[in-house]
Design a protein around this motif. Structure first.
Motif, mmCIF file in Angstrom:
data_model
loop_
_atom_site.group_PDB
_atom_site.id
_atom_site.type_symbol
_atom_site.label_atom_id
_atom_site.label_comp_id
_atom_site.label_asym_id
_atom_site.label_seq_id
_atom_site.Cartn_x
_atom_site.Cartn_y
_atom_site.Cartn_z
ATOM 1 N N ALA A 189 0.843 -1.198 0.000
ATOM 2 C CA ALA A 189 0.000 0.000 0.000
ATOM 3 C C ALA A 189 0.873 1.240 0.000
ATOM 4 O O ALA A 189 1.869 1.318 0.719
ATOM 5 N N GLN A 190 0.492 2.208 -0.817
ATOM 6 C CA GLN A 190 1.286 3.426 -0.936
ATOM 7 C C GLN A 190 1.125 4.305 0.295
ATOM 8 O O GLN A 190 0.211 4.119 1.104
ATOM 9 N N ARG A 191 2.056 5.237 0.439
ATOM 10 C CA ARG A 191 2.023 6.149 1.583
ATOM 11 C C ARG A 191 0.720 6.958 1.567
ATOM 12 O O ARG A 191 0.240 7.341 0.516
ATOM 13 N N TRP A 193 -1.959 5.623 3.207
ATOM 14 C CA TRP A 193 -2.876 4.648 3.769
ATOM 15 C C TRP A 193 -2.442 4.331 5.195
ATOM 16 O O TRP A 193 -1.263 4.368 5.530
ATOM 17 N N ALA A 196 0.076 1.486 5.129
ATOM 18 C CA ALA A 196 1.124 1.673 4.117
ATOM 19 C C ALA A 196 2.332 0.801 4.422
ATOM 20 O O ALA A 196 2.782 0.708 5.563
ATOM 21 N N ASP A 228 -10.107 2.883 -2.574
ATOM 22 C CA ASP A 228 -9.347 3.834 -1.778
ATOM 23 C C ASP A 228 -10.174 5.102 -1.578
ATOM 24 O O ASP A 228 -11.319 5.204 -2.030
ATOM 25 N N PHE A 256 4.766 1.178 -2.396
ATOM 26 C CA PHE A 256 5.264 1.808 -1.166
ATOM 27 C C PHE A 256 6.655 2.415 -1.367
ATOM 28 O O PHE A 256 6.861 3.607 -1.147
#
Length: 356
Positions: A189-191, A193, A196, A228, A256
């Motif tokens: 998960a990208q920053r 979240w 993350a 999201d 990430f």
């Protein structure tokens, strides 16, 4: 064992800082203006320094700062935190890759797994052919083709996967596809979240520093999708396909870390209790291997072999087998999980200290 590239970008930790670059530019200009010097010659050094004006120093600093900023941006890792760079620095020179060196070794692994779990023959045969092909080609990396195992619950699909990984000497990672955010567990998960971070497959490689772990995605037919905060839909199938396709996996960017990795060595094993609910793109990429339900004979044979491997006494093994025969008409008793729990219990009882 030689290491193979995994992190496909340059870390910025080796890029010089602004002061170092400024000093290099200063020395270069001194030489251009006819003032070569040795630091041990104080007078020559002072004359060379006097030849550099304040305007020169300002230009050095501006150019050095621009160079360092561009070099760090080009590295692709300037945005990472210090601890994240330290983690990636551990694999900057590559990671180990496990292989199958000889056809005899492939035969040995397949024969052992088949002896222990004969009802898993369709899956064992696919893995066997892949291992023999690896040995014949002298490949430096064993690449298990993506497998989709379909069969009743409790027949040992995940157990078979772990047994194969153990025989190959590679780590395993289990992903529960029924979990709400399974797509993020796979891809990360990208920053921004709350959860993350990198996905489980990448985490496994970083932790063990092995290029080709086996990742088991359990009950893949139950995978759902999540959205999201921007309303974008994320589903497990898309995350899986991006990592299973050789071309995209060979240079896959982690959401990430936002840097590319070679994820093409991962062996994917997906399990399902039935074909119902399996997405078509996954079926077209991984033709399902349909596995039979377990019989009482299968379970008794498994209990006997595992009992011997665990060093259980004959009475303990007989007790497990008698229990299976007594409950032969109960569908929930014909499960590998139940047999393993029974063996665990028997092993605990035998190792329990005797009170005088």
């Amino acid at each position: 064992m030689p290491k193979l590239p995994f992190l496909l970008t340059r870390l910025d930790k080796d890029i010089p800082d602004v002061a170092d670059v400024s000093a290099r530019l200063r020395r270069h200009l001194m030489r251009l203006r006819g003032h070569p010097f040795f630091e041990s010659d104080i007078e020559a050094f002072q004359r060379a320094m006097d030849a550099i004006t304040d305007d020169d120093v300002a230009r050095f600093h501006a150019r050095a700062q621009a160079y360092v900023e561009r070099a760090r941006a080009a590295s692709g890792t300037a945005h990472l935190k210090r601890e994240e760079k330290q983690r990636l620095a551990a694999i900057k020179d590559g990671v180990r890759a496990m292989t199958v060196a000889t056809e005899a070794r492939a035969d040995e692994i397949a024969a052992d797994i088949h002896t222990r779990m004969p009802w898993m023959a369709p899956a064992t045969e696919v893995a066997w052919h892949a291992m023999r092909r690896c040995a014949q080609e002298g490949a430096p990396v064993f690449r298990l083709p993506p497998m989709l195992l379909v069969g009743p619950p409790g027949i040992g699909k995940s157990h078979w996967s772990r047994a194969l990984a153990a025989a190959l000497g590679v780590p395993t990672s289990l992903v529960d596809a029924a979990a709400e955010a399974a797509s993020f567990v796979i891809a990360g998960a990208q920053r921004g979240w709350g959860n993350a971070g990198p996905g489980k497959p990448l985490d496994t490689i970083l932790n063990h520093r092995v290029l080709n772990p086996i990742v088991v995605v359990d009950e893949v037919e139950k995978a759902g999708a999540v959205r999201d905060t921007g309303g974008n839909r994320h589903n497990l199938t898309e995350a899986l396909l991006a990592l299973m396709e050789p071309v995209s996996a060979a240079r896959w960017e982690c959401p990430f870390y936002r840097v590319p990795f070679d994820m093409s060595g991962i062996g994917w094993i997906m399990t399902a209790n039935s074909r119902r609910g399996l997405p078509e793109p996954l079926l077209s990429r991984c033709p399902p291997l349909v596995l039979p339900a377990l019989t009482l004979s299968d379970l008794i044979g498994f209990a006997q072999r595992e009992g011997v491997a665990r060093g259980l006494t004959a009475p303990a093994q007989d007790a497990v087998i008698e229990t299976l025969q007594h409950h032969r008409d109960r569908a929930d008793a014909l499960s590998l999980r139940v047999v393993q729990r029974m063996l665990d219990r028997a092993e605990q009882m035998e190792r329990r200290p005797v009170l005088n």
